[in-house]
Design a protein around this motif. Structure first.
Motif, PDB file in Angstrom:
ATOM      1  N   GLN A 175       0.844  -1.235   0.577  1.00 60.70           N
ATOM      2  CA  GLN A 175      -0.124  -0.178  -0.035  1.00 60.70           C
ATOM      3  C   GLN A 175       1.193   1.330  -0.412  1.00 60.70           C
ATOM      4  O   GLN A 175       0.338   2.011  -0.714  1.00 60.70           O
ATOM      5  CB  GLN A 175      -0.897   0.030   1.608  1.00 60.70           C
ATOM      6  N   ASP A 176       2.040   1.105   0.464  1.00 57.64           N
ATOM      7  CA  ASP A 176       2.925   2.076   0.962  1.00 57.64           C
ATOM      8  C   ASP A 176       4.530   1.766   1.091  1.00 57.64           C
ATOM      9  O   ASP A 176       4.690   1.925   2.144  1.00 57.64           O
ATOM     10  CB  ASP A 176       2.743   3.109   2.227  1.00 57.64           C
ATOM     11  N   GLN A 198      -1.125  -1.223  -7.886  1.00 58.25           N
ATOM     12  CA  GLN A 198      -1.142  -2.273  -8.854  1.00 58.25           C
ATOM     13  C   GLN A 198       0.505  -2.697  -9.380  1.00 58.25           C
ATOM     14  O   GLN A 198       0.862  -3.476  -9.567  1.00 58.25           O
ATOM     15  CB  GLN A 198      -2.156  -1.697  -9.655  1.00 58.25           C
ATOM     16  N   PRO A 250       1.268   8.353  -7.157  1.00 52.02           N
ATOM     17  CA  PRO A 250       0.664   7.444  -5.905  1.00 52.02           C
ATOM     18  C   PRO A 250      -0.763   6.196  -6.133  1.00 52.02           C
ATOM     19  O   PRO A 250      -0.680   5.276  -5.420  1.00 52.02           O
ATOM     20  CB  PRO A 250       0.109   8.461  -5.298  1.00 52.02           C
ATOM     21  N   GLN A 251      -2.310   6.188  -6.724  1.00 47.74           N
ATOM     22  CA  GLN A 251      -2.922   5.755  -7.491  1.00 47.74           C
ATOM     23  C   GLN A 251      -2.729   4.811  -8.138  1.00 47.74           C
ATOM     24  O   GLN A 251      -3.239   3.472  -7.603  1.00 47.74           O
ATOM     25  CB  GLN A 251      -4.098   6.251  -7.341  1.00 47.74           C
ATOM     26  N   GLN A 252      -1.858   4.574  -8.560  1.00 43.59           N
ATOM     27  CA  GLN A 252      -1.297   3.484  -9.236  1.00 43.59           C
ATOM     28  C   GLN A 252      -0.704   2.669  -8.976  1.00 43.59           C
ATOM     29  O   GLN A 252       0.346   1.329  -9.001  1.00 43.59           O
ATOM     30  CB  GLN A 252      -1.131   3.634 -10.611  1.00 43.59           C
ATOM     31  N   ARG A 253       0.416   2.619  -7.691  1.00 41.69           N
ATOM     32  CA  ARG A 253       2.282   2.219  -6.966  1.00 41.69           C
ATOM     33  C   ARG A 253       1.210   0.998  -6.592  1.00 41.69           C
ATOM     34  O   ARG A 253       1.747  -0.332  -6.804  1.00 41.69           O
ATOM     35  CB  ARG A 253       2.573   2.940  -6.343  1.00 41.69           C
TER      36      ARG A 253
END
Length: 481
Positions: A18-19, A68, A63-66
């Motif tokens: 997630q991060d 995947q 960031p929103q695609q990392r």
């Protein structure tokens, strides 16, 4: 596997997916081998150990695609490793892909990655030593073989005698106490793998040399098994964190302390088999000295002075009443108070099992000390008049009957019997409390040592009085003061 460990393993992997920056918080101290589940081991290995969390395509992604992008890289790497290692045919890749995809969504807060990692690491350490610490001895040796410099952190406080397995104790003696870990042939090697290999070979040769020199009765057929045992200790599965050698050594020492305290308690209890327990004082003092040494070693192992903590309460042991002997002693003292000059040096009020008799003995001592004479009737009536008589006090008529039946000169022998009964009671109370502490899985070594010392010191004081009583009565015949 289920429970907090399984949840923490999944939550940690999900946090990094997630991060990816959370990998920086655990990469220096958490290993893939710390994971109990083989698949999660592989995911962590490619994700953190192989630095996929910092892959350029992950860093370049919005960031929103990392999540995947990183998930896809993990699956690609897992598939490549499975193919190369020959276990691709055993995997259902659709199930694996679904599992990896679900990990980030199951984490409530990625910022807790470090806490998840600590749970995983602690569970790994517990698996290394076993539920009851049964693997700690092997783990200590494996840690020193994998990281020889750890031997210096164990030297001085962990000893070969602490090992329950004699062979493992001999290995530890050669590795640490005889400083094989610091041999130039080991320290000169550049790579950890080379140091481990050289040290393992030197350990095997040293054991064979010692066996021949000290004439161990080891058949030739046993040495291949020893070599195999040493080889097994060099496998990475033995201990994921060789830098934890001191913690593993503490577990070995803890077990040794519990065993030594239990054995010492048995030896003290064993002195009661001889009437009067004449050897009790010597055995108690020997154990007190051993406890001090154990405490010193434990404090050194912990790297600090450890507070002993509260002493566990002794188990309640009923104390048999010795009414006939107690009455005979008091009767003799009432008739012949001069005996108190000798008897009063070692007989105490607490040696009497009934409160009224204890009060009468105290009153007798006070009367002789302050007035130099004893009037039995006045003694009791005065106590009642002043209101100092407590529950269980003897009636004046009982005291007067004691006085009339008193036999001069027998208080020494009877008093000694009371002191003997006291030492038996106190020793059994002490060993009962010690055994309760040793048997309590939540009692830390400092608690066990503190409990043993506190109760033994009290029992030692009683045993010293018995020595005085024995010496006194040996020189005092019937009718002699």
């Amino acid at each position: 596997m289920s429970g907090p460990e399984a949840y923490s393993e999944e939550a940690l992997l999900g946090s990094v997916l997630q991060d990816p920056r959370r990998a920086l918080e655990v990469r220096g101290w958490l290993r893939a081998a710390d994971f109990a589940n083989p698949w999660r081991q592989e995911i962590y290995r490619v994700l953190v150990d192989h630095h996929l969390y910092a892959h350029p395509s992950v860093l370049a992604a919005p960031p929103q695609q990392r999540v995947q992008v990183l998930g896809r890289l993990v699956l690609e790497n897992l598939h490549a490793r499975a193919t190369a290692d020959g276990w691709a045919s055993t995997a259902d890749w659709r199930q694996v892909a679904a599992y990896v995809t679900s990990l980030p969504a199951s984490v409530p807060k990625a910022a807790n990655a470090t806490q998840y990692g600590r749970v995983v690491a602690q569970a790994s350490l517990e698996r290394t030593v076993g539920a009851q610490g049964q693997f700690a001895e092997q783990a200590v040796l494996a840690a020193v073989l994998a990281r020889p410099e750890e031997g210096a952190r164990l030297a001085g406080w962990l000893k070969a005698a602490d090992f329950q397995d004699p062979w493992l104790g001999q290995m530890y003696k050669a590795l640490v106490e005889e400083k094989l870990y610091a041999h130039p042939a080991v320290t000169i090697r550049a790579s950890p793998a080379e140091r481990q290999q050289v040290l393992a070979r030197m350990l095997y040769e040293q054991l064979q040399h010692k066996a021949a020199d000290e004439r161990w009765t080891v058949p030739a057929s046993a040495w291949p098994a020893v070599a195999q045992q040493i080889h097994a200790l060099t496998t990475t599965q033995q201990v994921p964190h060789p830098e934890h050698a001191a913690q593993l050594g503490q577990r070995v020492l803890q077990t040794s302390i519990q065993q030594q305290v239990a054995q010492g308690s048995w030896r003290v209890e064993n002195t009661l088999r001889v009437p009067g327990a004449p050897a009790a004082e010597m055995q108690i003092n020997t154990m007190l000295g051993a406890l001090q040494q154990l405490e010193d070693r434990w404090e050194q192992a912990m790297g600090r002075v450890e507070a002993v903590g509260a002493v566990l309460a002794p188990q309640t042991i009923p104390r048999p009443e010795m009414a006939f002997t107690e009455d005979a002693v008091l009767s003799s003292l009432l008739r012949d108070p001069g005996q108190l000059e000798q008897v009063g040096r070692w007989l105490r009020a607490e040696d009497f099992t009934q409160p009224g008799r204890a009060q009468l003995f105290t009153a007798l001592q006070d009367a002789v000390t302050h007035r130099g004479a004893v009037d039995p009737a006045l003694l009791v009536w005065d106590a009642h008049r002043r209101g100092t008589a407590g529950p269980g006090s003897l009636a004046p008529e009982q005291v007067w009957a004691m006085y009339q039946e008193g036999q001069p000169g027998i208080a020494h022998g009877g008093g000694r019997q009371l002191v003997e009964a006291s030492i038996v009671h106190h020793v059994r109370s002490a060993t009962s409390a010690i055994n309760a502490a040793v048997g309590d899985p939540t009692a830390a070594p400092g608690m066990v040592i503190g409990t043993a010392r506190g109760h033994l010191q009290h029992a030692s004081a009683q045993a010293a009085r018995l020595t005085q009583a024995t010496w006194s009565t040996a020189r005092t015949g019937p009718g002699v003061r």
